[in-house]
Design a protein around this motif. Structure first.
Motif, short mmCIF file in Angstrom:
data_model
loop_
_atom_site.label_atom_id
_atom_site.label_comp_id
_atom_site.label_asym_id
_atom_site.label_seq_id
_atom_site.Cartn_x
_atom_site.Cartn_y
_atom_site.Cartn_z
N SER A 79 0.83 -1.20 0.00
CA SER A 79 0.00 0.00 0.00
C SER A 79 0.86 1.24 0.00
O SER A 79 2.02 1.22 0.44
N VAL A 80 0.29 2.32 -0.50
CA VAL A 80 0.88 3.64 -0.36
C VAL A 80 -0.16 4.55 0.27
O VAL A 80 -1.36 4.45 -0.03
N ILE A 81 0.29 5.42 1.16
CA ILE A 81 -0.57 6.43 1.77
C ILE A 81 -0.19 7.75 1.11
O ILE A 81 0.96 8.20 1.25
N VAL A 82 -1.09 8.34 0.37
CA VAL A 82 -0.77 9.54 -0.41
C VAL A 82 -1.71 10.68 -0.03
O VAL A 82 -2.84 10.47 0.42
N LYS A 83 -1.20 11.91 -0.25
CA LYS A 83 -1.98 13.11 0.02
C LYS A 83 -2.08 13.93 -1.25
O LYS A 83 -1.09 14.14 -1.95
N HIS A 84 -3.30 14.35 -1.58
CA HIS A 84 -3.53 15.15 -2.79
C HIS A 84 -4.64 16.15 -2.51
O HIS A 84 -5.76 15.76 -2.13
N LYS A 85 -4.31 17.42 -2.66
CA LYS A 85 -5.28 18.50 -2.43
C LYS A 85 -5.98 18.39 -1.08
O LYS A 85 -7.19 18.55 -0.96
N GLY A 86 -5.19 18.08 -0.06
CA GLY A 86 -5.72 18.05 1.30
C GLY A 86 -6.36 16.74 1.71
O GLY A 86 -6.66 16.54 2.88
N SER A 87 -6.60 15.83 0.77
CA SER A 87 -7.21 14.53 1.08
C SER A 87 -6.13 13.46 1.18
O SER A 87 -5.16 13.46 0.42
N ILE A 88 -6.32 12.53 2.11
CA ILE A 88 -5.37 11.43 2.31
C ILE A 88 -6.04 10.13 1.87
O ILE A 88 -7.19 9.86 2.20
N TRP A 89 -5.28 9.34 1.12
CA TRP A 89 -5.82 8.09 0.57
C TRP A 89 -4.88 6.93 0.89
O TRP A 89 -3.66 7.08 0.90
N CYS A 90 -5.49 5.79 1.15
CA CYS A 90 -4.74 4.52 1.22
C CYS A 90 -5.08 3.74 -0.04
O CYS A 90 -6.25 3.42 -0.28
N ILE A 91 -4.07 3.46 -0.84
CA ILE A 91 -4.25 2.71 -2.09
C ILE A 91 -3.50 1.39 -1.95
O ILE A 91 -2.30 1.39 -1.68
N THR A 92 -4.21 0.29 -2.12
CA THR A 92 -3.65 -1.03 -1.88
C THR A 92 -3.80 -1.91 -3.11
O THR A 92 -4.84 -1.89 -3.77
N LYS A 93 -2.75 -2.68 -3.42
CA LYS A 93 -2.84 -3.68 -4.48
C LYS A 93 -2.29 -4.99 -3.93
O LYS A 93 -1.33 -5.00 -3.15
N GLY A 94 -2.91 -6.10 -4.35
CA GLY A 94 -2.43 -7.38 -3.84
C GLY A 94 -3.16 -8.55 -4.46
O GLY A 94 -4.00 -8.39 -5.36
N ALA A 95 -2.83 -9.73 -3.97
CA ALA A 95 -3.42 -10.97 -4.49
C ALA A 95 -4.91 -11.02 -4.16
O ALA A 95 -5.34 -10.59 -3.09
N ASP A 96 -5.69 -11.58 -5.07
CA ASP A 96 -7.15 -11.63 -4.86
C ASP A 96 -7.52 -12.42 -3.62
O ASP A 96 -8.52 -12.12 -2.95
N SER A 97 -6.73 -13.44 -3.28
CA SER A 97 -7.05 -14.27 -2.12
C SER A 97 -7.00 -13.47 -0.82
O SER A 97 -7.69 -13.79 0.15
N VAL A 98 -6.20 -12.41 -0.79
CA VAL A 98 -6.09 -11.55 0.38
C VAL A 98 -6.99 -10.34 0.27
O VAL A 98 -7.66 -9.94 1.22
N MET A 99 -7.05 -9.75 -0.92
CA MET A 99 -7.73 -8.48 -1.10
C MET A 99 -9.25 -8.57 -0.93
O MET A 99 -9.87 -7.62 -0.46
N GLU A 100 -9.83 -9.70 -1.29
CA GLU A 100 -11.29 -9.78 -1.21
C GLU A 100 -11.78 -9.55 0.22
O GLU A 100 -12.83 -8.93 0.44
N GLY A 101 -11.03 -10.03 1.18
CA GLY A 101 -11.41 -9.86 2.58
C GLY A 101 -11.22 -8.45 3.10
O GLY A 101 -11.71 -8.10 4.17
N LEU A 102 -10.50 -7.60 2.35
CA LEU A 102 -10.25 -6.23 2.77
C LEU A 102 -11.21 -5.24 2.12
O LEU A 102 -11.21 -4.06 2.46
N LEU A 103 -12.03 -5.73 1.18
CA LEU A 103 -12.95 -4.85 0.45
C LEU A 103 -14.28 -4.73 1.19
O LEU A 103 -14.66 -5.61 1.97
N THR A 104 -14.98 -3.64 0.91
CA THR A 104 -16.28 -3.44 1.54
C THR A 104 -17.33 -4.42 1.01
O THR A 104 -18.29 -4.73 1.70
N GLU A 105 -17.12 -4.92 -0.21
CA GLU A 105 -18.04 -5.88 -0.82
C GLU A 105 -17.25 -6.99 -1.49
O GLU A 105 -16.13 -6.78 -1.97
N PRO A 106 -17.80 -8.22 -1.54
CA PRO A 106 -17.10 -9.32 -2.24
C PRO A 106 -17.05 -9.06 -3.73
O PRO A 106 -17.75 -8.20 -4.27
#
Length: 354
Positions: A79-106
């Motif tokens: 993941s990277v934590i980035v700031k743009h125009k005052g907003s902070i974002w967490c952007i994550t990329k990874g394997a589907d086997s792990v990422m599905e459990g981190l999403l708000t929806e399947p």
């Protein structure tokens, strides 16, 4: 790193270099559609850096990278934590086997279907998700993460991973990426020659099973005539043993044979002495084997298994990344390939090639 060069048609184009081939591919395709990575400058104070992106058109946007949460074989994401125009974002990329459990929806049915299609085509897939972070939440998290990063005992890595995971949740699904893992010239011919010499090849990988099998076929590890046996997705030790015995009965007595195992099955099988014996016997009756979805320690355990079951066997492990270090160090001969995956494997090997 971005380097601007003049192309054959006289137009100036960017070429990109980086340690991660999938990241280079993604930045390159973004440039092809008019969103160009221009530069990244690390600030002298702290661990932040400024990124400049140009496009669409001639407009430029500045992003500040506040933190990077590095990829590891256990986390299977970064993941990277980035700031743009005052907003902070967490952007994550990874394997589907792990990422599905981190999403708000399947995953939707369409997404799952695309993942299956990409894997069968031998493409490496990643899921991308993101979420916004309030300033107060970030300030509290950043202080805790800095404390974890400054630890000097054996708990440092685990603590950093635990704190980092606090932000990597409730992510909004952004999309799927699929990148070709292109073979170098001569790979199929080299593998065919090695097999003809009577050397058994086991490919130990973290890739999905479908991706690993497709790549195995493209590099002639498996052919159309190969008798294939699968022992995957075992639910417990008994299920693992049953699947291994079934695979053994399918391959025994045949000449051109291939075996496919996965990390889930080996998780149960490697803890059982009878299963370990069957795995070795399968290695003897199969000419080639693919082991998918493996952790670095599972790769090491398979090398140890061969050495324990056959004291006369000579094991040789070849790898190019940090995930391969335990396997390289566990074999009689460890060979590293110096390429785009960093130098950890080179430093741990007996022999390095490039």
């Amino acid at each position: 790193q971005a380097v601007e060069k003049e192309s054959d048609d006289g137009n100036k184009r960017f070429t990109f270099n980086g340690m991660s081939p999938d990241e280079v591919a993604l930045v390159q395709i973004a440039d092809d559609v008019g969103m160009s990575f221009i530069s990244r400058v690390r600030k002298t104070a702290g661990n932040t850096s400024d990124i400049i992106v140009r496009g669409p058109g001639t407009s430029q946007r500045n992003f500040t990278v506040l933190h990077e949460l590095a990829f590891s074989s256990d986390r299977k994401r970064m993941s990277v934590i980035v700031k743009h125009k005052g907003s902070i974002w967490c952007i994550t990329k990874g394997a589907d086997s792990v990422m599905e459990g981190l999403l708000t929806e399947p995953f939707t049915e369409a997404c799952a279907a695309d993942l299956g299609t990409f894997s069968r085509q031998g493409l490496r897939t990643l899921i991308v998700g993101m979420r916004t972070i309030e300033q107060a939440e970030f300030d509290a998290w950043s202080a805790e993460y800095t404390t974890a990063r400054n630890l000097i005992d054996d708990t440092k890595e685990d603590t950093m991973a635990e704190v980092g995971a606090q932000l990597e949740k409730n992510l909004k699904f952004i999309g799927v990426t699929a990148v070709e893992d292109r073979l170098q010239d001569g790979v199929p011919e080299a593998i065919s020659t090695i097999k003809e010499a009577g050397i058994r090849l086991w490919v130990l990988t973290g890739d999905k099973t479908e991706t690993a099998v497709d790549i195995a076929k493209s590099c002639r590890l498996f052919s159309d005539e190969t008798t294939m046996a699968y022992a995957v997705l075992a639910e417990d030790a008994k299920d693992a043993e049953d699947k291994l015995l079934k695979a053994h009965s399918m391959l025994d007595g045949k000449t051109d044979t291939g075996l496919v195992l996965d990390g889930q099955t080996l998780l149960h099988a490697l803890a059982n002495q009878e299963c370990r014996k069957i795995i070795y016997e399968l290695g003897v009756v199969s000419r080639s084997c693919i082991c998918s979805r493996l952790s670095p320690m599972q790769k090491l355990e398979l090398v140890k298994l061969v050495r324990q079951q056959n004291k006369m066997a000579i094991t040789l492990a070849i790898g190019d990344g940090a995930n391969d270090v335990p396997m390289i160090q566990g074999a009689h001969v460890g060979i590293s390939i110096r390429g785009k995956e960093g130098t950890q494997a080179v430093q741990a090997s007996d022999i390095a090639i490039s």
